[in-house]
Design a protein around this motif. Structure first.
Motif, short mmCIF file in Angstrom:
data_model
loop_
_atom_site.label_atom_id
_atom_site.label_comp_id
_atom_site.label_asym_id
_atom_site.label_seq_id
_atom_site.Cartn_x
_atom_site.Cartn_y
_atom_site.Cartn_z
N ALA A 73 1.76 10.89 -14.21
CA ALA A 73 3.50 10.42 -13.89
C ALA A 73 3.12 10.04 -12.28
CB ALA A 73 4.27 11.58 -14.02
N LEU A 74 2.25 9.15 -12.14
CA LEU A 74 2.12 8.57 -10.62
C LEU A 74 3.00 7.26 -10.64
CD1 LEU A 74 -1.75 9.09 -9.94
CD2 LEU A 74 0.09 10.77 -9.41
N LEU A 75 3.56 7.11 -9.28
CA LEU A 75 4.23 5.86 -8.97
C LEU A 75 3.21 4.66 -8.75
CD1 LEU A 75 7.04 7.19 -6.89
CD2 LEU A 75 7.03 6.70 -9.24
N PRO A 76 3.20 3.70 -9.56
CA PRO A 76 2.03 2.78 -9.37
C PRO A 76 2.11 1.91 -8.19
CG PRO A 76 3.20 2.11 -11.19
CD PRO A 76 3.85 3.39 -10.77
N TRP A 77 3.34 2.05 -7.68
CA TRP A 77 3.20 1.07 -6.33
C TRP A 77 3.07 2.02 -5.09
CZ3 TRP A 77 7.25 2.08 -9.91
CH2 TRP A 77 8.02 2.96 -9.88
N ARG A 78 2.80 3.21 -5.23
CA ARG A 78 2.44 3.88 -4.18
C ARG A 78 1.25 4.25 -3.93
NH1 ARG A 78 6.63 8.06 -1.44
NH2 ARG A 78 8.59 6.84 -2.02
N LEU A 86 5.82 11.79 -1.86
CA LEU A 86 6.94 11.55 -2.83
C LEU A 86 7.49 13.10 -2.88
CD1 LEU A 86 9.00 9.50 -4.40
CD2 LEU A 86 7.77 10.71 -6.45
N LEU A 95 -4.52 2.65 -4.55
CA LEU A 95 -3.27 2.67 -5.70
C LEU A 95 -4.03 3.45 -6.72
CD1 LEU A 95 -1.89 -1.12 -5.09
CD2 LEU A 95 -0.73 1.15 -4.63
N LYS A 136 -3.95 2.42 -9.74
CA LYS A 136 -4.62 1.50 -10.59
C LYS A 136 -6.24 1.40 -10.23
CE LYS A 136 -3.83 -2.80 -8.38
NZ LYS A 136 -3.16 -4.42 -8.34
#
Lengths: 259, 264
Positions: A85-90, A98, A130, A132
């Motif tokens: 549950a990581l924000l891919p844009w952060r 966060l 990131l 990814k």
């Protein structure tokens, strides 16, 4: 310092329409200990964890948290997720941040805490990467760093290693054991993997197949840091847990095949 | 029985993997223009009905020097910008409302489902009756055409945001506003931006249609007027301007996507 918070569910019953998932569950995660939930697929382990953490309202029954939460705790009941549950844009630091945004911490204090948990989880060099760009193991380290950043009173972990390959899982399991033992946090850990259960659990609660009921609670009093994967008594315990679950797991598997 | 040497196993997974070849795109376009010019120069194509590329370029230069191009273009750009912004802002608002709130979901979707299929060009005469022949009817036509795809893309974008990420935000005690700003909005952005590609094209089509039906100035009115006069050089010059406008908008959106979605 060990957490003095204990979390208890009493008489929990949960159903989705006509489908009873959990029935008459009473369990306690004792302060500073790890309660592991094991059982066959579909027995309601993750549902029970959701109820423990206030993310799911049980059809009936209560959840109680006792004990004093530490002064620097920002989120008493904190999850580590199976899919990270990581924000891919952060970035890595942004994802940890966060959890601290909107809390009473000012920016310098937030940055200090981010730096501290990234160092603790070996992510300092990756703070600007990131998600990814990271391997599965590193992503879960970010999930752990984020959870530790809020100084939780209770850590709720939903199969945190199951999305990882075997080698990474073994490595991360050792780190988990060390982090949990050092922080003394109260934890509830859901897993399919009985080796993880005997390595981490002070109590291993075995749930029956659906509707999930507590079939047995196995207590392991040895310190987490002293446990080794090859310890004969842990291997024997793992085998006895498997004997308890095996029949239910096979029945649950057949049930799912027919679904 | 297997023989001692064995046979080579042939590679069988060839094809079904098309690649982009950037130079081929440019070469194709240049080739078509050159063939067109050659055909016109050789008298194979009637330049009265289809002017040669060189004639169109000359017409564009003349229009630029006379100022007619800039006058019509600036009026069209103004209508395009106002109509697109109004439709987009309204569409984003309803799209987020439908995506986030039960209260808005069914009523919002009922309105969108009922009105979206109406060809917007058919509404231009009605908008002229309602809002007059001036700027109002044109801006509303554009806004109306932009609004529905924006609602649908925004709603799809919000729906597509992983519930796991939202639950994560809730589990860390983030406020509803923080979850919307920090998780839902960035998560829905790819779908919203991809919707912008559709709505800008739609807006250009509706701009031309509205200007053809009820305007004295603007690229659409200019193209119609050139057609009425059989002035095919200027007619095609106007079409080239519209095509360049579409390309420019697409380029700008591409840059915005690259800047905002670099994490993908």
């Amino acid at each position: 310092m060990a957490s003095s918070v204990r979390l208890r569910v009493e008489g929990v019953h949960h159903a989705y329409s006509d489908l009873i998932v959990l029935d008459a569950i009473s369990l306690t995660a004792e302060a500073g200990e790890v309660l592991v939930l094991v059982g066959p697929s579909g027995c309601g382990k993750s549902t029970l964890l959701g109820i423990f953490g206030g993310m799911l309202a049980a059809t009936s029954g209560t959840v109680r948290m006792d004990g004093a939460v530490g002064p620097d705790c920002l989120n008493p009941l904190t999850y580590v997720f199976q899919d990270f549950a990581l924000l891919p844009w952060r970035s890595v630091a942004g994802n940890v941040s966060l959890a601290l945004e909107g809390t009473r911490l000012d920016k310098p204090a937030r940055n200090a805490r981010i730096a501290e948990v990234l160092a603790l989880t070996g992510l300092t060099k990756f703070r600007d990467a990131l998600p990814k760009q990271l391997s599965g193991g590193m992503r879960q380290r970010v999930g752990i760093a984020r959870a530790l950043a809020v100084r939780p009173a209770v850590l709720l972990m939903d199969e945190p290693l199951s999305a990882l390959d075997g080698q990474t899982r073994d490595l991360l399991l050792d780190e988990f054991a060390s982090l949990i033992a050092r922080s003394g946090v109260t934890a509830i850990y859901v897993t399919h993997n009985l080796n993880e259960a005997v390595r981490l659990g002070h109590q291993v609660a075995v749930l029956s197949r659906r509707p999930g009921r507590v079939r047995e609670i196995v207590r392991i009093d040895r310190s987490i840091m002293e446990r080794r994967p090859t310890d004969p008594d842990l291997v024997a315990l793992e085998a006895s847990l498997w004997r308890l679950i095996r029949e239910d797991a096979a029945a649950a598997d057949r049930e799912m095949d027919h679904a | 029985m297997l023989d001692a040497v064995g046979r080579l196993v042939p590679f069988r997974a060839r094809g079904f993997a098309p690649r982009d070849v950037p130079w081929a795109s440019v070469a194709t376009l240049v080739g078509v223009v050159l063939l067109w010019q050659a055909g016109a120069s050789a008298g194979l194509v009637s330049t009265k009905f289809l002017p040669a590329p060189a004639q169109i370029v000359r017409a564009l230069i003349d229009l630029g020097i006379s100022g007619e191009l800039w006058l019509n273009l600036s009026i069209s750009l103004q209508r395009l910008a106002i109509g697109w912004v109004v439709g987009t802002v309204a569409g984003l608002a309803l799209g987020f409302a439908v995506g986030l709130f039960t209260l808005a979901r069914s009523p919002g979707m009922a309105i969108v489902s009922a009105l979206f299929p109406i060809p917007k060009i058919a509404l231009v005469p009605l908008f002229i009756i309602w809002f007059g022949i001036g700027e109002g009817s044109k801006v509303i036509t554009l806004a109306f055409g932009v609004f529905f795809p924006t609602v649908i893309n925004t709603m799809a974008g919000v729906d597509g945001v992983s519930r796991g990420l939202i639950r994560m935000g809730q589990s860390f005690g983030l406020s509803r506003a923080a979850i919307i700003c920090k998780i839902v909005l960035p998560g829905a952005l790819p779908a919203i931006l991809s919707g912008f590609r559709i709505t800008t094209s739609t807006a250009i089509i509706l701009l031309v249609a509205a200007e053809m039906i009820g305007a004295e100035k603007g690229i659409g009115a200019f193209v119609l007027s050139a057609g009425n006069l059989y002035d095919t050089d200027n007619l095609l010059a106007g079409i080239v301007v519209l095509s360049l406008l579409g390309l420019a908008v697409s380029w700008v959106l591409g840059r915005i996507e690259r800047a905002l979605l670099s994490w993908r």
